[in-house]
Scaffold this active site. Sequence first.
Site, PDB file in Angstrom:
ATOM      1  N   THR A 249      -3.337  -0.095  -2.372  1.00 37.45           N
ATOM      2  CA  THR A 249      -4.530   0.542  -1.790  1.00 37.45           C
ATOM      3  C   THR A 249      -4.853  -0.152  -0.464  1.00 37.45           C
ATOM      4  O   THR A 249      -4.356  -1.254  -0.197  1.00 37.45           O
ATOM      5  CB  THR A 249      -5.740   0.438  -2.751  1.00 37.45           C
ATOM      6  OG1 THR A 249      -5.939  -0.934  -3.082  1.00 37.45           O
ATOM      7  CG2 THR A 249      -5.526   1.252  -4.013  1.00 37.45           C
TER       8      THR A 249
ATOM      9  N   LYS B  13      -3.535  -7.147   0.880  1.00 38.57           N
ATOM     10  CA  LYS B  13      -3.852  -8.561   1.149  1.00 38.57           C
ATOM     11  C   LYS B  13      -5.221  -8.996   0.650  1.00 38.57           C
ATOM     12  O   LYS B  13      -5.457 -10.164   0.387  1.00 38.57           O
ATOM     13  CB  LYS B  13      -3.858  -8.801   2.671  1.00 38.57           C
ATOM     14  CG  LYS B  13      -2.516  -8.942   3.287  1.00 38.57           C
ATOM     15  CD  LYS B  13      -2.581  -8.643   4.770  1.00 38.57           C
ATOM     16  CE  LYS B  13      -2.452  -7.160   4.974  1.00 38.57           C
ATOM     17  NZ  LYS B  13      -1.718  -6.715   6.130  1.00 38.57           N
TER      18      LYS B  13
ATOM     19  N   GLY C 269       2.806   3.845  11.107  1.00 40.71           N
ATOM     20  CA  GLY C 269       2.451   3.268   9.799  1.00 40.71           C
ATOM     21  C   GLY C 269       2.384   1.750   9.819  1.00 40.71           C
ATOM     22  O   GLY C 269       2.408   1.118   8.773  1.00 40.71           O
TER      23      GLY C 269
ATOM     24  N   GLU D 177      -3.227  -1.315   9.925  1.00 38.77           N
ATOM     25  CA  GLU D 177      -4.056  -1.189   8.726  1.00 38.77           C
ATOM     26  C   GLU D 177      -4.846   0.116   8.807  1.00 38.77           C
ATOM     27  O   GLU D 177      -4.990   0.688   9.896  1.00 38.77           O
ATOM     28  CB  GLU D 177      -5.054  -2.357   8.666  1.00 38.77           C
ATOM     29  CG  GLU D 177      -4.421  -3.719   8.502  1.00 38.77           C
ATOM     30  CD  GLU D 177      -3.623  -3.845   7.207  1.00 38.77           C
ATOM     31  OE1 GLU D 177      -4.176  -3.600   6.131  1.00 38.77           O
ATOM     32  OE2 GLU D 177      -2.431  -4.181   7.284  1.00 38.77           O
TER      33      GLU D 177
ATOM     34  N   LYS E 240      -3.256 -13.832   6.758  1.00 41.61           N
ATOM     35  CA  LYS E 240      -1.895 -14.220   6.377  1.00 41.61           C
ATOM     36  C   LYS E 240      -1.702 -15.738   6.544  1.00 41.61           C
ATOM     37  O   LYS E 240      -1.071 -16.395   5.714  1.00 41.61           O
ATOM     38  CB  LYS E 240      -0.875 -13.452   7.231  1.00 41.61           C
ATOM     39  CG  LYS E 240      -0.809 -11.971   6.844  1.00 41.61           C
ATOM     40  CD  LYS E 240      -0.052 -11.167   7.882  1.00 41.61           C
ATOM     41  CE  LYS E 240       0.103  -9.705   7.493  1.00 41.61           C
ATOM     42  NZ  LYS E 240       0.491  -8.842   8.601  1.00 41.61           N
TER      43      LYS E 240
ATOM     44  N   GLY F 257       5.453  -1.598   8.282  1.00 36.97           N
ATOM     45  CA  GLY F 257       6.210  -0.347   8.185  1.00 36.97           C
ATOM     46  C   GLY F 257       6.168   0.185   6.763  1.00 36.97           C
ATOM     47  O   GLY F 257       5.995  -0.578   5.820  1.00 36.97           O
TER      48      GLY F 257
HETATM   49  N1  HSE Z   1      -1.060  -4.087   9.658  1.00 31.76           N
HETATM   50  C1  HSE Z   1      -0.129  -5.092   9.242  1.00 31.76           C
HETATM   51  C2  HSE Z   1       0.696  -5.522  10.435  1.00 31.76           C
HETATM   52  C3  HSE Z   1       0.731  -4.523   8.170  1.00 31.76           C
HETATM   53  O1  HSE Z   1       0.694  -4.806  11.433  1.00 31.76           O
HETATM   54  O2  HSE Z   1       1.317  -6.563  10.393  1.00 31.76           O
HETATM   55  C4  HSE Z   1       1.609  -5.520   7.480  1.00 31.76           C
HETATM   56  O3  HSE Z   1       0.878  -6.565   6.893  1.00 31.76           O
END
Ligand code: HSE
Length: 338
Positions: A96, A125, A206, A209, A224, A321
């Site tokens: 989700t 995350k 894609g 977020e 992260k 992706g």
């Molecule tokens: N939106 C995130 C990025 C997706 O562009 O890194 C992967 O975590």
Amino acid sequence: MINRIALAGCGNVGTALLEILNDKKKELDEKFGFEFKITMITDLIKGSIIDPDGLDLQKVLNAIHSTNSFEGFVKSKGSFAEMLEQSRATMLAEATPTNMETGEPGLSHIKTALGLGIHVAMTNKGPIAVAMDELTDLAKKHHAKMRYEGVIMSGTPLINMIHTGMAGCTFEKIEGILNGTTNFVLTEMENGLSYNEALEKATDMGYAETDSTMDVNGLDSAVKTSIIARILFDEKIPVESIDREGITEITVEKIENAKERGNKIKLISGIEHTKNGLHAYVSLKEIPFSHSLAGIDGATNAVTITTDNLGEVTLIGPGAGRRETGQALLADLVAMAQ
Ligand code: HSE
């Protein structure tokens, strides 16, 4: 044993997981003994469908590809827990959209599943960022497994590499590019697109977020980085205490000026020891073309981890992706089954 999989979140990543499972069904069985049925799919927009004997995956994919809905299926109603029990799922794939503040709705989904002894693989995350300890304890208590390879570097196996191949190493520092969207935007701007055009393209691909603000303001990279601090150093570095920059102030002109100086602008994340303890950052850096991160373009991510036993180890691969992140879920599902 047949693995009965429930999927929560059937957008870009969830659909990609279904596609890979459908494409590789035979191969997964032959190579890994991984047999599966999809017994539940729930999505905020598309609704919920359940069949404890296994949904017809090709039919589900046809409906999604042609109408972006579950047309032709009877929708199920009820709480997430009720539906999960009805589906007799043994594993949950959680994909989700991320909410970095509350972790919801993924957090509730994961707690419910672990509480029922159902193994969980996630790419969301939010839940890991806000409740890693609680979820780890819950998983232990209910003898369920929990994996989250896809929360960092999509399907590039950073977490697995740290936990298995680097077992026993002491970690000194880590530095790299952890967000695919911003790196893609910077690369596209180098190639002449405006900031808005590049971000729109990242969203179409894609990479971004659901709320791309958290990509461009550096929050995604900071989350992260905070998760990596737990994994590498077993330290809790709250996201708020990470020195953070985003790319919102970057213009084509700034990129051009850097280029004239023989440099590139990159959004770089890292954690290093200082005399005051660990320092974690997400910062815009102007680096020379000769720097190892200068050649990391598009949605590719890269990290260099400095260790005692191995010296420097660099991992480069997709950072975002649809299919790339679907692969993370797949690898976690197969690992949990084994
Ligand atoms: N939106 C995130 C990025 C997706 O562009 O890194 C992967 O975590």
